[in-house]
Design a protein around this motif. Structure first.
Motif, PDB file in Angstrom:
ATOM      1  N   SER A 157      25.125  57.683  57.255  1.00 46.88           N
ATOM      2  CA  SER A 157      26.156  57.403  58.248  1.00 46.88           C
ATOM      3  C   SER A 157      27.489  57.118  57.563  1.00 46.88           C
ATOM      4  CB  SER A 157      25.731  56.207  59.116  1.00 46.88           C
ATOM      5  OG  SER A 157      26.706  55.934  60.102  1.00 46.88           O
ATOM      6  N   TRP A 158      28.359  58.124  57.528  1.00 52.03           N
ATOM      7  CA  TRP A 158      29.698  57.919  56.963  1.00 52.03           C
ATOM      8  C   TRP A 158      30.625  57.381  58.073  1.00 52.03           C
ATOM      9  CZ3 TRP A 158      33.371  61.190  59.212  1.00 52.03           C
ATOM     10  CH2 TRP A 158      32.881  62.343  59.831  1.00 52.03           C
ATOM     11  N   PRO A 159      31.737  56.750  57.706  1.00 53.56           N
ATOM     12  CA  PRO A 159      32.554  56.028  58.706  1.00 53.56           C
ATOM     13  C   PRO A 159      33.432  56.909  59.582  1.00 53.56           C
ATOM     14  CG  PRO A 159      33.416  55.671  56.501  1.00 53.56           C
ATOM     15  CD  PRO A 159      32.156  56.436  56.324  1.00 53.56           C
ATOM     16  N   SER A 160      32.789  57.626  60.495  1.00 57.16           N
ATOM     17  CA  SER A 160      33.520  58.392  61.509  1.00 57.16           C
ATOM     18  C   SER A 160      34.157  57.432  62.513  1.00 57.16           C
ATOM     19  CB  SER A 160      32.555  59.332  62.233  1.00 57.16           C
ATOM     20  OG  SER A 160      33.119  59.826  63.428  1.00 57.16           O
ATOM     21  N   ALA A 161      35.270  57.865  63.102  1.00 53.94           N
ATOM     22  CA  ALA A 161      35.959  57.031  64.094  1.00 53.94           C
ATOM     23  C   ALA A 161      35.198  56.960  65.414  1.00 53.94           C
ATOM     24  CB  ALA A 161      37.362  57.569  64.348  1.00 53.94           C
ATOM     25  N   ALA A 162      34.252  57.883  65.634  1.00 55.97           N
ATOM     26  CA  ALA A 162      33.530  57.948  66.913  1.00 55.97           C
ATOM     27  C   ALA A 162      34.523  58.012  68.066  1.00 55.97           C
ATOM     28  CB  ALA A 162      32.584  56.756  67.069  1.00 55.97           C
ATOM     29  N   ASN A 163      35.522  58.840  67.899  1.00 60.63           N
ATOM     30  CA  ASN A 163      36.597  58.973  68.879  1.00 60.63           C
ATOM     31  C   ASN A 163      37.088  60.417  68.834  1.00 60.63           C
ATOM     32  OD1 ASN A 163      39.277  58.997  70.071  1.00 60.63           O
ATOM     33  ND2 ASN A 163      39.239  56.761  69.961  1.00 60.63           N
ATOM     34  N   PRO A 164      37.177  61.106  69.976  1.00 60.52           N
ATOM     35  CA  PRO A 164      37.619  62.509  69.963  1.00 60.52           C
ATOM     36  C   PRO A 164      39.023  62.692  69.412  1.00 60.52           C
ATOM     37  CG  PRO A 164      37.492  61.677  72.209  1.00 60.52           C
ATOM     38  CD  PRO A 164      36.830  60.660  71.335  1.00 60.52           C
ATOM     39  N   PHE A 165      39.831  61.606  69.380  1.00 58.05           N
ATOM     40  CA  PHE A 165      41.172  61.692  68.818  1.00 58.05           C
ATOM     41  C   PHE A 165      41.200  61.278  67.345  1.00 58.05           C
ATOM     42  CE2 PHE A 165      42.016  60.722  73.403  1.00 58.05           C
ATOM     43  CZ  PHE A 165      42.550  61.959  73.725  1.00 58.05           C
TER      44      PHE A 165
END
Length: 367
Positions: A157-165
């Motif tokens: 699990s890398w630190p994605s923003a979990a946000n479409p923007f």
């Protein structure tokens, strides 16, 4: 114009959902199906103990027990971020922290040893863009369940923003995570001699290729020695960048499969944002990679209405059925002397060392 405004409004609504809240439920129905997913993450945590998009300076290790709802439908990850019901939704039943790298290595060896002799393999799943911690761990559990993947599942699990923007944040997080993912791969390889297959999605494919590239620079030939297969699903990588990355490999791991689709809206948008015609994941012509021992698996025809077009192998029930019947990619690729042709009974186009397989839903009925 109205359609554009609707899309913007929909994205804003999704962006407002707090996906860092992990759905934990310890009391499960007797009919729940539990599976274990070992996890390595470079995400930081907030005061509530939930993983965020913030980039941590060290890795954390966990053994997640995931509950899959009794009436789960193949291809779906049934979710509820507020008041999840384990009878209807994926939930985290337990998340046991492991004591650093040594604790993870011990847990991995134990998990491998618990499997039947011929199922002692490791699948590392690397999530893509716009994914939270729970999104990734649930997707790993869903793939293991729906595709009947044997062995031990590991989720990175890398630190994605979990946000479409959050595309820019996610691209920077890929650069941030390269060393940590390299260290994780080397730890997994040093912990066991079990076969290792990496399955990466979207931007996660860029992380995998960048990390393997830097390992190859320091240790030529490591990738092919260490891995028993590499699968990239809808890789969000520029074609010329991918070609440049592969030049650093002494030899590519085998099998090496890339799932592509010309209906992938996310990759079309990525291409526009990056000012190019296409990305690796929606490549049409295998001749672009004609010097590489790679198989392109075109699943465009499975991208039917209602299916997540950016993750077709994991969301199309028909394609899941076909993949499951083929056992696993490694076994299928080894079914002939070349190690690449004969994966499915689809239309195959061979261009020097590259092969393109064009699959269709009709193959499901033929199996």
């Amino acid at each position: 114009m109205r359609l554009s405004l609707f899309v913007v409004a929909l994205l804003a609504l999704v962006a407002c959902t707090n996906r860092t809240v992990a759905p934990y439920v310890s009391e499960l129905p007797a009919s729940a199906n539990k599976t274990s997913v070992l996890t390595i993450t470079a995400r930081d945590v907030n005061e509530a103990g939930n993983f965020t998009s913030a980039r941590a300076e060290g890795l954390r290790y966990f053994d997640n027990s995931i509950s899959i709802p009794p009436r789960h439908k193949a291809g779906e990850v049934e979710l509820a971020y507020v008041n999840p019901d384990p009878a209807k939704h994926f939930v985290i039943a337990d998340q046991a922290p492991l004591a650093g790298a040594s604790g993870f290595a011990s847990a991995l060896r134990k998990a491998v040893a618990s499997k039947p002799k011929f199922d002692r393999e490791i699948v590392i799943f690397v999530h893509g863009y716009n994914s939270s911690y729970s999104d990734g761990v649930f997707r790993a559990a869903q793939l293991q369940n729906d595709l009947k993947i044997p062995g031990v599942m590991i989720h990175y699990s890398w630190p994605s923003a979990a946000n479409p923007f959050g595309y820019s944040h996610d691209r920077d997080s890929i650069l941030f995570a390269r060393d940590d993912f390299q260290n994780s791969l080397e730890l997994i390889r040093a912990s066991t001699d079990a076969p290792i297959v990496i399955v990466a999605h979207s931007l996660g494919s860029l992380l995998v290729m960048e990390s393997l590239r830097q390992i190859e620079i320091a240790k030529p030939g490591w990738t092919k020695r260490a891995l028993s297969g590499l699968v990239l699903i809808a890789p969000d990588i520029s074609l010329d960048v991918f070609k440049k990355q592969t030049k650093r490999f002494k030899s590519l791991p085998q099998p090496f499969a890339i799932f592509t689709s010309q209906r992938d809206a996310a990759l079309k948008l990525s291409a526009r944002v990056n000012g190019v015609e296409s990305r690796l994941g929606n490549l049409k012509d295998a001749t672009e990679l004609n010097e590489l021992p790679i198989t392109l698996i075109d699943v465009t025809k499975f991208s039917a209405r209602g299916v997540d077009k950016h993750f077709v192998p994991g969301t199309s029930p028909a394609l899941i059925s076909l993949l499951r019947r083929s056992l696993d990619l490694e076994t299928a690729f080894r079914s002939d002397a070349s190690g690449r042709a004969g994966l499915f009974g689809g239309t195959a186009i061979t261009v020097r060392t590259a092969t393109q397989l064009i699959l269709s839903p009709g193959l499901v009925q033929q199996q």
